[in-house]
Design an enzyme around this catalytic site. Structure first.
Site, short mmCIF file in Angstrom:
data_model
loop_
_atom_site.label_atom_id
_atom_site.label_comp_id
_atom_site.label_asym_id
_atom_site.label_seq_id
_atom_site.Cartn_x
_atom_site.Cartn_y
_atom_site.Cartn_z
N SER A 7 -50.88 -8.85 -10.58
CA SER A 7 -50.35 -10.17 -10.91
C SER A 7 -50.08 -10.26 -12.41
CB SER A 7 -51.35 -11.26 -10.52
OG SER A 7 -50.93 -12.51 -11.03
N HIS A 36 -46.52 -8.92 -8.65
CA HIS A 36 -46.89 -10.22 -8.07
C HIS A 36 -46.69 -11.31 -9.12
CE1 HIS A 36 -48.94 -12.69 -5.04
NE2 HIS A 36 -49.51 -13.31 -6.06
N ASP A 89 -47.19 -15.31 -9.85
CA ASP A 89 -47.84 -16.55 -9.44
C ASP A 89 -47.15 -17.75 -10.09
OD1 ASP A 89 -50.10 -15.69 -7.78
OD2 ASP A 89 -50.80 -14.69 -9.60
N MET A 119 -47.01 -21.72 -10.46
CA MET A 119 -47.86 -22.90 -10.30
C MET A 119 -47.19 -24.11 -10.95
SD MET A 119 -51.54 -21.20 -11.25
CE MET A 119 -51.95 -19.54 -10.74
N MET A 155 -47.19 -21.63 -5.60
CA MET A 155 -48.27 -22.60 -5.47
C MET A 155 -47.73 -23.92 -5.98
SD MET A 155 -51.48 -20.19 -6.63
CE MET A 155 -50.54 -18.83 -7.35
N MET A 194 -55.97 -15.91 0.56
CA MET A 194 -56.51 -16.03 -0.79
C MET A 194 -58.03 -15.92 -0.76
SD MET A 194 -54.05 -18.52 -2.89
CE MET A 194 -54.69 -17.66 -4.32
N PHE A 211 -55.84 -20.57 -10.77
CA PHE A 211 -56.25 -19.90 -12.00
C PHE A 211 -56.47 -18.42 -11.75
CE2 PHE A 211 -57.71 -24.27 -12.45
CZ PHE A 211 -57.27 -24.60 -13.72
N GLY A 253 -56.79 -12.40 -4.95
CA GLY A 253 -57.81 -13.11 -5.71
C GLY A 253 -59.09 -12.35 -5.91
N GLY A 254 -59.33 -11.93 -7.15
CA GLY A 254 -60.58 -11.27 -7.47
C GLY A 254 -60.72 -9.87 -6.94
#
Length: 214
Positions: free
Chosen positions: A7, A32, A34, A36, A67, A136, A142, A175-176
């Protein structure tokens, strides 16, 4: 083998062209992005102009994760900007099927995303229509959050539905994700892993990417 989609939210925003060029050098599979809007999620990142700019600097697939509220208003513009894959959160779309059709009509791949606090059921009506299901493992909004392992149950359920129905959509975990949990991600049925900090903040990003392509 799992594909790795770093990302660029975790990259230096002043060096985005360099960031996508580095991803190619590091042998990542997908870029990727993102997006927002500060409404669906409490953060604001970038929009169509950034995707268009990135497109000029890479031939890698651009995976654009929206998002944003009412994504149907913008999916066509993101496709025109150069996105190869566009996904969004169906619970904030007034007509998710129409939005998916609009992406497909642009010749792009389409998908829906399931936030960490949402049930898999919100995606079930679209599984026969989509190319990509994003599960996700953090709360949308975030970068740099901790991996929520319990969310992998939704991926396992989706994989079971996919196998039973002989459906073709891919599963992406977002995510993570990092080298220490990638084996859990793969075991849950994932085809693609989104990793931000685990790549861009790594001492050896190329090694980080390679260690997740299992």
């Amino acid at each position: 083998m799992i594909k790795v989609a770093p990302s660029i939210l975790s990259a230096d925003f002043c060096k985005m062209a360099e960031a996508v060029e580095n991803l190619k050098t590091w042998n990542a599979d997908i870029v990727h992005c993102d997006v927002m809007d500060g409404v669906y999620v409490p953060n604001i990142t970038f929009g169509m102009p950034m995707v268009k700019a990135l497109r000029r600097y890479t031939d890698m697939p651009l995976d654009v994760h929206l998002m944003i509220t009412e994504p149907e208003k913008y999916v066509g513009q993101f496709c025109e900007a150069g996105a190869d894959i566009v996904t969004f959160h169906p619970e904030v779309s007034k007509n998710a099927r129409q939005a998916l059709d609009a992406i497909r009509n642009c010749g792009k791949r389409c998908g829906v995303a399931v936030n960490a606090d949402m049930p898999l059921e919100i995606a079930l009506p679209y599984l026969e229509q989509i190319d990509l299901l994003v599960i996700m493992t953090v709360q949308a909004g975030f970068g740099g959050q901790s991996f929520m392992e319990n969310c992998l149950e939704k991926a396992r359920m989706a994989d079971g539905i996919r196998r039973k129905g002989n459906l073709k959509f891919k599963i992406e975990i977002d995510g993570g994700v990092c080298p220490s949990n990638i084996s859990l991600v793969k075991a849950a049925g994932a085809d693609i892993a989104v990793a931000g900090s685990a790549v861009f903040k790594a001492e050896n990003p190329a090694y980080a990417v390679r260690s997740m392509q299992i």
